[in-house]
Each structure stands twice: as structure tokens, then as C-alpha cells.
Write an enzyme that holds these catalytic residues in place. Structure first.
Site, PDB file in Angstrom:
ATOM      1  N   HIS A   1      16.769   3.795 -14.737  1.00 41.03           N
ATOM      2  CA  HIS A   1      16.959   4.369 -13.830  1.00 41.03           C
ATOM      3  C   HIS A   1      16.032   5.520 -13.364  1.00 41.03           C
ATOM      4  CE1 HIS A   1      21.714   3.942 -14.452  1.00 41.03           C
ATOM      5  NE2 HIS A   1      20.856   3.831 -15.379  1.00 41.03           N
TER       6      HIS A   1
ATOM      7  N   SER B   1      -8.971   1.282   3.915  1.00 41.97           N
ATOM      8  CA  SER B   1      -8.500   2.820   5.048  1.00 41.97           C
ATOM      9  C   SER B   1      -9.699   2.683   5.988  1.00 41.97           C
ATOM     10  CB  SER B   1      -8.088   3.513   4.361  1.00 41.97           C
ATOM     11  OG  SER B   1      -7.950   4.932   5.433  1.00 41.97           O
TER      12      SER B   1
END
Length: 450
Positions: free
Chosen positions: A168, A292
Site C-alpha cells: 500500500h 534532458s
């Protein structure tokens, strides 16, 4: 493919990624489909003439007949396309091409027996069956075995490296990197075995699957037995009963298995992406690469991202095939034909995914200082072990004791948790185990399982 045609290609499979998907074009390009149709027609022609005793071709004649497809060229395919441009039927165009080929082999007397009793779907079912089988054995399975191999290598190398498991999205208990990747391998292996064992079905039963034309002219021949033997020799399985279209379930089993495999690898890509994002894994840096256009420091997990995207594209098509191919109006409509032409596209995207997956694993390694830091930041991950030791010692409220000590506490320390457990422990053996228990040691059989 020339640089110009790559730049003008509509599909990235034939453009940007052409070099990575070239092997599949040998099975699913327009040229390949025509070649497989020619093979289907020639093999059927030989078997039909032999079975009916219309001809007993010599070894030399048989070799020359088969050379029509074994030496099939782009120029031959263009001749077929020229016939198609006139008759507007792709399989009939193959028959017209073969009429010329028989005449060139001094076998013009046998032209009437070309495509005898067949419908175009018979020819197509053999062609696609051969393409699916060949591409699976020569392209798809080898690529998947490489994917399995990198998983196995990573799992073995990192079998004992402890990491924080999260359920979770929250800290759970420790595990090991090797065990977590061995899980993916364990899921993948039986699916790969199933994929390899699947058979593809084809038919030669005519217009609506009744062998009507065959039986009308040659009622003395066991056509069901003929079909079974003939297709088996091609490595295919005879469809026991069908309409005009071959029953699609053998294709669907293949597509569904492949889709499950892709989902397993996609799941692995997402977990790996997360581990890289958390800094638990690092990627090898190629100095010339750019991560990038504006951020110089970036080293992006592009291989796993590309794999995820391509598995998604592949599965979207595979899912559509599984939904569409079982549905055909009455004895046949043509909607399946245009869909089947994209089988190679689905496999192409899957193949891109496999390539990216393997390339990504070749770049990653475990950042053990970071994984240990992350693990030790959550000492509460041993509370399961502590409360289990106390319960084994006969402490009935062991769970509640550790829950009170750890749940929702932000700054609890490992030593504090040990002291809580030691306070309630009853035996020397239990106290010794509590004193030694830590997040790095509480990994159970994870290393052995890897």
C-alpha cells in the site's frame, strides 16, 4: 529501408524503430504474407495432386515447385501485386501468379488443380499459421528468453541484498532485491513454457468448411485425414470443424498468453522505475547521452519507460484481436481480414518492449548504501517478528503491545522496540532472538528463494 523512407514512414515500427523490428518483417510484411500464401498454395498443390494421383511429381519437379516460394523475391511479389491491381483480390492474384510459374516449369497441364477446392481463407489460415509459428520460434521466444535471463541474473546477483518492502506504498517488512525479481521470473517461466507449446490451427476445408468441392469430385478420399496429415507436416494443426474462417481460438490463446507475459514484464518495469526513482538502483551513464534538453544532470530510466509504453500498445492490439476474431457474421465476414494484417504490429511493439527491457537491465546496479539507509529508517519493520516471537513465548496480547509501541510513531528507534519486546519475553532463547533481530536480518527465506 533507406533513410528517406524511414523518415517518411507512417508507423514508428517502420521508421524510428525499423532496425529493432526488422526480424519481424520477415514474417508479417506484405511481402512475407504473399510469400507464405505462395508456400501454402504450392504445398497444397503438391499434396493434392499426389493424394488424388493426378500427378506423381519427381523429386526434381517437387524441388522446382518449392523453389517458387523458397526463392520468392520482391520482384515476384510485385508481379502478384500487379495481378491484384487488376482483379482486386489478394489471394486470387497469388493463383494467377502461380499459373505463370507452372507454365514456366512446363507444368501448364496442372494449372486447373491450383487452389482446387480451397477458399482464400484456407490459404490465409496456413499463411498466418506459418507466420505466427515462425515468428514465435525465431523472434518472440528468443527475445523472451533474453528477458528471462536478465531477470535470473539480477535475482541471483542480488539474492541477499535486503531492502524495504512496501505494501500500500507504506513500509512493511524487509525482503531482498533478489527475491522480488525472482517473483517476476517465477511468474514468467510457466507462461513462456505455455507460449512455446501452443499449436496454431489452419484449414483446407473450402468455402464454408464442408469439403463440398473436394468430396464432390473425389468422394473416395478421406479429406479429413488428408487435412490432418497435410497441415501436421507444415507444423500446424487441422481445424476439426469451422465456418469459412478458421476457428480463432488457437490465435487467441497465443495472444492472451503473450499479453499476460507483457503485463508481467510491464509490472517489473514499473517497480524498477520506482527503485531507480528512490535511488535504490543506479544506471550506468554514457557520457555522450543527454537526459534532458535543459537539465544537465538528468539520467532518466527511459528503457523501462519505453518498454512500459510499448507493452501497453502491444496489449491494446492483442486485446482487440481477442475480442474481434471470435466474432464473424454467419459463415464469414471480412472484418477479421483487415484486423489480422495488424498482428505483426502488435508483435512489433512487444518486441520493442523486450529489447528495451533487456537494455535497461544491462544498465542498472543496486545502490546498497541507499537501500540500507532506507531500510534502517524504518525500525518498525521488525515489529511483526517481535510480536511473533512473543506469541511463540505465550504472550497473548503480543500484537497489541507492539501496535501500541510502533503504530503511528515517527521517531521510534530499533532499540526502543527491542526493549518493549524484551520486557515481555519469557524465555532466554526468545530474548536472544529479540536482541539480534534487525531490519537487515529479518528477511526469512528470501535469499534462498531467489
Amino acid at each position: 529501408m533507406s533513410d528517406t523512407s524511414v523518415l517518411n514512414a507512417l508507423s514508428p515500427l517502420d521508421g524510428r524503430y525499423a532496425a529493432s523490428t526488422r526480424d519481424l518483417s520477415e514474417y508479417f510484411s506484405e511481402y512475407a504474407l504473399i510469400r507464405y500464401r505462395v508456400q501454402a498454395e504450392i504445398e497444397y498443390f503438391i499434396a493434392f495432386c499426389t493424394t488424388t494421383k493426378l500427378a506423381l511429381f519427381s523429386t526434381e519437379q517437387t524441388t522446382k515447385l518449392r523453389s517458387i516460394f523458397t526463392k520468392f523475391s520482391l520482384a515476384d511479389a510485385e508481379l502478384v501485386k500487379a495481378y491484384e491491381a487488376k482483379c482486386h483480390h489478394d489471394v486470387k492474384a497469388v493463383e494467377y501468379f502461380l499459373r505463370d510459374a507452372l507454365a514456366n516449369l512446363d507444368l501448364a497441364n496442372f494449372i486447373p488443380y491450383l487452389h482446387f477446392g480451397l477458399t482464400s481463407e484456407d490459404t490465409n489460415s496456413i499463411a498466418y499459421g506459418l507466420a505466427l509459428k515462425g515468428s514465435r520460434d525465431q523472434v518472440v521466444v528468443p527475445a523472451l528468453k533474453k528477458s528471462a535471463a536478465v531477470l535470473a541474473k539480477f535475482a541471483k546477483k542480488n539474492a541477499a541484498i535486503p531492502i524495504l518492502a512496501r505494501t500500500h506504498g507504506q513500509a512493511a517488512i524487509p525482503t531482498t532485491f533478489g527475491k522480488e525479481y525472482a517473483v517476476f521470473l517465477t511468474r514468467l517461466s510457466p507462461e513462456l513454457e505455455s507460449l512455446t507449446d501452443l499449436s496454431f490451427v489452419a484449414k483446407v476445408s473450402g468455402a464454408v468448411g464442408t469439403y463440398a468441392a473436394h468430396d464432390l469430385v473425389f468422394p473416395e478420399i478421406n479429406w479429413l485425414g488428408f487435412a490432418q496429415k497435410f497441415l501436421q507436416e507444415l507444423g500446424l494443426q487441422a481445424d476439426a470443424l469451422s465456418t469459412q474462417v478458421v476457428s480463432p481460438e488457437s490465435y487467441i490463446r497465443y495472444f492472451q498468453t503473450l499479453s499476460r507475459i507483457n503485463n508481467i514484464l510491464l509490472d517489473c518495469c514499473r517497480d524498477t522505475w520506482q527503485y531507480i526513482s528512490d535511488g535504490w538502483m543506479v544506471q550506468a551513464v554514457a557520457q555522450a547521452d543527454v537526459g534532458s534538453s535543459t537539465m544537465p544532470q538528468k539520467v532518466n530510466p527511459i528503457d523501462f519507460e519505453n518498454a512500459e509504453g510499448n507493452f501497453g500498445l502491444a496489449n491494446a492490439l492483442l486485446t482487440h484481436f481477442c475480442q474481434k476474431l471470435p466474432i464473424s457474421r454467419l459463415q464469414r465476414d471480412l472484418s477479421d481480414s483487415t484486423v489480422k494484417r495488424s498482428i505483426g504490429v502488435a508483435l512489433g511493439y512487444a518486441a520493442l518492449g523486450y529489447t528495451s527491457f533487456v537494455r535497461g537491465f544491462d544498465k542498472i546496479s543496486v545502490n546498497t548504501p541507499k537501500t540500507e539507509q532506507a531500510l534502517m529508517a524504518y525500525p518498525e519493520t521488525i515489529t511483526e517478528g517481535l510480536q511473533t516471537l512473543l506469541r511463540a513465548d505465550g504472550v497473548s496480547d503480543a500484537y497489541e503491545i507492539l501496535k501500541k509501541a510502533a503504530r503511528g510513531k515517527q521517531n521510534v528507534t530499533l532499540e526502543e522496540l527491542r526493549q518493549v519486546a524484551l520486557k515481555h519475553a519469557k524465555t532466554t532463547a526468545t530474548k536472544q532472538k529479540i536482541a539480534k533481530l534487525s531490519p537487515t536480518s529479518y528477511t526469512g527465506l528470501a535469499a534462498q528463494s531467489s
